[in-house]
Design a protein around this motif. Structure first.
Motif, PDB file in Angstrom:
ATOM      1  N   PHE A  48       0.900  -1.229   0.000  1.00  0.00           N
ATOM      2  CA  PHE A  48       0.018   0.091   0.057  1.00  0.00           C
ATOM      3  C   PHE A  48       0.731   1.306   0.030  1.00  0.00           C
ATOM      4  CE2 PHE A  48      -2.813   3.235   2.436  1.00  0.00           C
ATOM      5  CZ  PHE A  48      -3.784   3.249   1.399  1.00  0.00           C
ATOM      6  N   THR A  49       1.951   1.425   0.739  1.00  0.00           N
ATOM      7  CA  THR A  49       2.478   2.584   1.029  1.00  0.00           C
ATOM      8  C   THR A  49       3.463   2.833  -0.313  1.00  0.00           C
ATOM      9  OG1 THR A  49       4.035   1.740   2.481  1.00  0.00           O
ATOM     10  CG2 THR A  49       2.251   3.173   3.251  1.00  0.00           C
ATOM     11  N   PHE A  50       4.038   1.715  -0.409  1.00  0.00           N
ATOM     12  CA  PHE A  50       4.962   1.587  -1.572  1.00  0.00           C
ATOM     13  C   PHE A  50       4.295   2.191  -2.870  1.00  0.00           C
ATOM     14  CE2 PHE A  50       7.221  -2.055   0.549  1.00  0.00           C
ATOM     15  CZ  PHE A  50       8.191  -1.226   0.847  1.00  0.00           C
ATOM     16  N   TYR A  51       2.908   1.616  -3.153  1.00  0.00           N
ATOM     17  CA  TYR A  51       2.223   2.272  -4.174  1.00  0.00           C
ATOM     18  C   TYR A  51       1.834   3.514  -4.228  1.00  0.00           C
ATOM     19  CZ  TYR A  51      -2.048   2.227  -7.211  1.00  0.00           C
ATOM     20  OH  TYR A  51      -3.008   2.521  -7.999  1.00  0.00           O
ATOM     21  N   LEU A  52       1.470   3.966  -2.980  1.00  0.00           N
ATOM     22  CA  LEU A  52       1.086   5.559  -2.716  1.00  0.00           C
ATOM     23  C   LEU A  52       2.445   6.346  -3.250  1.00  0.00           C
ATOM     24  CD1 LEU A  52      -0.840   5.403   0.413  1.00  0.00           C
ATOM     25  CD2 LEU A  52      -1.677   5.537  -1.746  1.00  0.00           C
ATOM     26  N   LYS A  53       3.515   5.765  -2.651  1.00  0.00           N
ATOM     27  CA  LYS A  53       4.813   6.660  -3.008  1.00  0.00           C
ATOM     28  C   LYS A  53       5.433   6.377  -4.356  1.00  0.00           C
ATOM     29  CE  LYS A  53       6.962   4.895   0.896  1.00  0.00           C
ATOM     30  NZ  LYS A  53       7.660   4.773   1.911  1.00  0.00           N
ATOM     31  N   ASP A  54       5.014   5.465  -5.044  1.00  0.00           N
ATOM     32  CA  ASP A  54       5.603   5.138  -6.312  1.00  0.00           C
ATOM     33  C   ASP A  54       5.472   6.264  -7.504  1.00  0.00           C
ATOM     34  OD1 ASP A  54       5.590   3.721  -9.347  1.00  0.00           O
ATOM     35  OD2 ASP A  54       6.988   2.710  -7.901  1.00  0.00           O
ATOM     36  N   SER A  55       6.523   6.573  -8.226  1.00  0.00           N
ATOM     37  CA  SER A  55       6.454   7.789  -9.046  1.00  0.00           C
ATOM     38  C   SER A  55       5.968   7.386 -10.274  1.00  0.00           C
ATOM     39  CB  SER A  55       7.814   8.619  -9.087  1.00  0.00           C
ATOM     40  OG  SER A  55       8.540   7.672  -9.507  1.00  0.00           O
TER      41      SER A  55
END
Length: 550
Positions: A31-38
């Motif tokens: 979830f947080t990786f997805y939110l931060k992915d550019s």
């Protein structure tokens, strides 16, 4: 006729929860990786993603109060479990569609679905153990059930690594949805075994209608949340809007908790005298475990960040080709962009005099950076793979912990529930010290940390978890007055909800700590404070729990 050790429904509930947790933890792990992915995500900052994560998982564990109440008084337990599972499955699939509208719509479905599913499958299991031939095995049954949760949580991160590496985040979220749908199918296959446990509570004379309890809590909570969101504080350089803490969403959640706290106070003080002591004891324990969830649920924020940026994830040479070909390892290209970098993370070592050159974050504190050539690939484990360390330990340690408690129980030496909770809080605090050691060993993130620190910290916190989480579910089911079981199960999940939100608040402070060891020491102090409070209350709790057993 030989009595069965466990109800026939246990394998179906075990597998249903295993697949449900497969979907949930797959989604949470990325979830947080997805939110931060550019590229595939939303380019959120560390603080933004941590705040949204904390709010999301807080609401995920807030709605079980409502779902439990509806099941107890209106729907029974099987129907909400099926409806909740379907809502979550659809919600996971929607979250992978790249738009804010679909992301938030999917999150809402997951929040509502978990509210229907989570408390009722736990309560249904407890009801099935209430028969005389199973009652002494209830703690053990919940531990087995809890191990099922963690088998799903262990496998899902390996599956999600494959799906992300080969297809991207969207397909990984669909994988979470498919896992949830399988869980619903398994639950339906065992339908005939749940009949004895799927019994709605009979209202006692003078008891309020279920919808009155719902309105007393939900409507004021929504109104207070709106007030908390829009009320402004005193502007400052770092805080222009929020009244209590760093953001309006957190204010809204904290305000929403106010009528909930008053509601459970009302439940306590209006309970008959013979019920009041045990209800107060259960509520005290629920409050005491809030700090545990605040630390434990940082696995999706702070520990994800530690795994991604601070941990040496290099795949051993002998495994590189095999894991790459199976899409079970990621590759990072060494490159440098000849342009001034935005604020370089001050917690990463600056490489030579090239402070204005932008490197992929993995190389900023990587000891082998000077040896790499432009365009060279480094094969690494996916960061979310490290989310499987905790469930790995649960699977390994659950039989050992269950065996130890059974050994002690046969000799009438088993610790009581309050003592198990004290042990759980204290041991969780020790896990924070392991991360303090990890931060110091890596010179505050200047060099990569060994992944063995992850295994050590999670090994310790898992022992604490096994003394708290499954025991807590069993405690509420076993000790609650029958007419208040759903409400008090809701109190357990609301305490989890508050702890989850607090985990997001703590994680949003990560970038403000230059010394990462100090951040983990903050967690340690929080756990020791909770432990000391419970120790002070221990004589009273022991007395209440002994009285309830008579």
């Amino acid at each position: 006729m030989k009595q069965r050790k466990h109800p026939q429904a246990l394998p179906f509930l075990f597998l249903s929860e295993m697949w449900e947790r497969f979907g949930y933890y797959l989604m949470i792990g990325i979830f947080t990786f997805y939110l931060k992915d550019s590229t595939q995500g939303f380019e959120m900052s560390e603080a933004e993603s941590a705040s949204l994560y904390g709010t999301f998982i807080a609401l995920v564990f807030f709605t079980p109060f409502i779902g439990g109440l509806l099941a107890d008084r209106v729907l029974g337990y099987r129907v909400p479990i099926v409806i909740g599972g379907l809502l979550m499955g659809v919600g996971y699939c929607m979250m992978g569609i790249h738009s804010y509208t679909m992301l938030y719509s999917g999150m809402v479905l997951v929040i509502l679905g978990n509210g229907l599913f989570k408390p009722n499958i736990s309560t249904l299991l407890g009801n099935l153990y209430n028969k005389d031939q199973f009652i002494n095995q209830k703690d053990e049954g919940y531990n087995i059930f809890y191990m099922g949760i963690n088998i799903g949580a262990f496998v899902c991160n390996i599956v999600s690594a494959f799906l992300i590496n080969k297809y991207g985040y969207s397909v990984a979220f669909i994988g979470a949805g498919v896992g949830m749908f399988i869980g619903v199918i398994v639950f339906l296959l065992g339908n005939k075994h749940y009949t004895e446990g799927d019994v709605k509570k009979v209202a006692v004379p003078g008891e309020k209608a279920w919808w009155i309890d719902l309105l007393i809590v939900v409507v004021p909570a929504i109104l207070f949340a709106i007030i908390g969101y829009f009320i402004n504080g005193v502007p400052s350089e770092t805080n222009e809007h929020s009244f209590l803490v760093k953001d309006d969403v957190t204010d809204a959640f904290l305000f929403a908790c106010i009528p909930v706290i008053f509601f459970f106070g009302y439940v306590l003080f209006t309970a008959p005298k013979h019920e009041r002591r045990v209800v107060s004891a259960i509520l005290v324990v629920c409050i005491a475990v809030i700090p545990f969830w605040a630390i434990f649920k940082q696995n999706g924020t702070v520990l994800n960040t530690w795994a991604n940026n601070y941990t040496n994830r290099d795949v051993p040479s002998s495994m590189k080709n095999g894991l790459k070909s199976m899409y079970l390892a990621d590759t990072i290209n060494y490159s440098k962009a000849e342009k001034p970098s935005p604020v370089l993370d001050k917690h990463f070592r600056k490489i030579g005099k090239e402070e204005a050159i932008q490197y992929p974050s993995y190389f900023k504190n990587y000891e082998n950076t000077p040896k790499l050539k432009e365009g060279e690939q480094v094969v690494v484990f996916n960061s979310n793979i490290f989310q499987s360390v905790n469930p790995f330990w649960v699977i390994v340690l659950t039989p050992l912990i269950v065996g130890i408690f059974r050994f002690l129980r046969l000799r009438k030496l088993e610790p009581s529930i309050p003592i198990k909770f004290v042990l759980g809080l204290f041991i969780t605090g020790l896990s924070c010290l392991v991360m303090v050691a990890a931060a110091n060993a890596s010179m505050n993130g200047e060099v990569k940390s060994s992944y063995w620190w992850f295994f050590g910290a999670y090994g310790v916190i898992t022992i604490g978890e096994l003394c708290l989480s499954p025991i807590g579910l069993s405690m509420v089911s076993k000790l609650s007055p029958a007419r208040l079981t759903a409400l008090l199960m809701g109190a357990w999940f609301i305490s989890t909800s508050i702890g989850n939100k607090l985990s997001g608040v703590l994680a949003s402070l990560w970038d403000e700590y230059d010394d990462k060891a100090s951040f983990f020491m903050l967690n340690f102090y929080l756990m020791m404070g909770a432990t000391l409070i419970l120790i002070v209350l221990l004589p009273w709790l022991l007395k209440v729990f002994r009285e309830q057993k008579k």
